[in-house]
Design a protein around this motif. Structure first.
Motif, PDB file in Angstrom:
ATOM      1  N   GLN A 186       0.831  -1.211   0.000  1.00 36.66           N
ATOM      2  CA  GLN A 186       0.000   0.000   0.000  1.00 36.66           C
ATOM      3  C   GLN A 186       0.863   1.258   0.000  1.00 36.66           C
ATOM      4  O   GLN A 186       0.617   2.201  -0.739  1.00 36.66           O
ATOM      5  N   CYS A 187       1.862   1.269   0.865  1.00 42.86           N
ATOM      6  CA  CYS A 187       2.728   2.447   0.993  1.00 42.86           C
ATOM      7  C   CYS A 187       3.802   2.484  -0.093  1.00 42.86           C
ATOM      8  O   CYS A 187       4.426   3.510  -0.313  1.00 42.86           O
ATOM      9  N   CYS A 227       0.941  -2.967   8.876  1.00 42.75           N
ATOM     10  CA  CYS A 227       1.827  -1.854   8.561  1.00 42.75           C
ATOM     11  C   CYS A 227       1.591  -0.738   9.581  1.00 42.75           C
ATOM     12  O   CYS A 227       0.456  -0.337   9.815  1.00 42.75           O
ATOM     13  N   ARG A 280       2.113   2.285   9.318  1.00 38.73           N
ATOM     14  CA  ARG A 280       1.712   3.549   8.682  1.00 38.73           C
ATOM     15  C   ARG A 280       0.278   3.524   8.209  1.00 38.73           C
ATOM     16  O   ARG A 280      -0.502   4.414   8.477  1.00 38.73           O
ATOM     17  N   CYS A 281      -0.093   2.470   7.473  1.00 39.86           N
ATOM     18  CA  CYS A 281      -1.417   2.485   6.839  1.00 39.86           C
ATOM     19  C   CYS A 281      -2.329   1.376   7.362  1.00 39.86           C
ATOM     20  O   CYS A 281      -3.505   1.329   7.038  1.00 39.86           O
TER      21      CYS A 281
HETATM   22 ZN   LIG Z   1       1.614   0.619   4.645  1.00 42.85          ZN
END
Ligand SMILES: [Zn+2]
Length: 113
Positions: free
Chosen positions: A75-76, A89, A91-92
């Motif tokens: 995704q990132c 993750c 982050r996301c």
């Molecule tokens: Zn991510």
């Protein structure tokens, strides 16, 4: 108990490095172990004590540093830190991760006499 085999390969690396440097004794060994490596530090310490008996690394202090895992997040489109297998993750929140590091064991440095 795979820590015993690990301790033996660590000893091999350490003994080889000590011989190359003309050392008579190994004082300490610093190991970097990835958090994702499934290595039990206490078991490794115990195994290291056993395999170093009566050798060049007898009585050497074993220092264990835990290094962070890393994964590629789709995704990132980036590498993100990962503390445990199965984590999302940071982050996301995606679970589409590919572990890319943190499962290694490395002899960081040794102190010899
Ligand atoms: Zn991510």
């Amino acid at each position: 108990m795979h820590e015993m085999a690990l301790a033996e390969s660590v000893l091999e690396i350490v003994a080889e490095a000590a011989r190359r440097n003309g050392a008579t004794q190994v004082r300490s060994v610093r190991l970097a172990i990835g958090r994702l490596s499934h290595v039990e530090p206490d078991a490794l310490r115990f195994a290291f004590d056993v395999v170093t008996r009566n050798g060049i690394a007898q009585g050497a202090r074993l220092e264990i540093l835990a290094t962070d895992g890393a994964a590629w997040c789709m995704q990132c489109s980036d590498t993100v830190p990962l503390a445990r297998f199965g984590d999302a993750c940071p982050r996301c929140g995606s679970y589409q991760l590919q572990v890319s590091g943190g499962d290694e064991l490395r002899v960081q440095d040794i102190e010899i006499v």
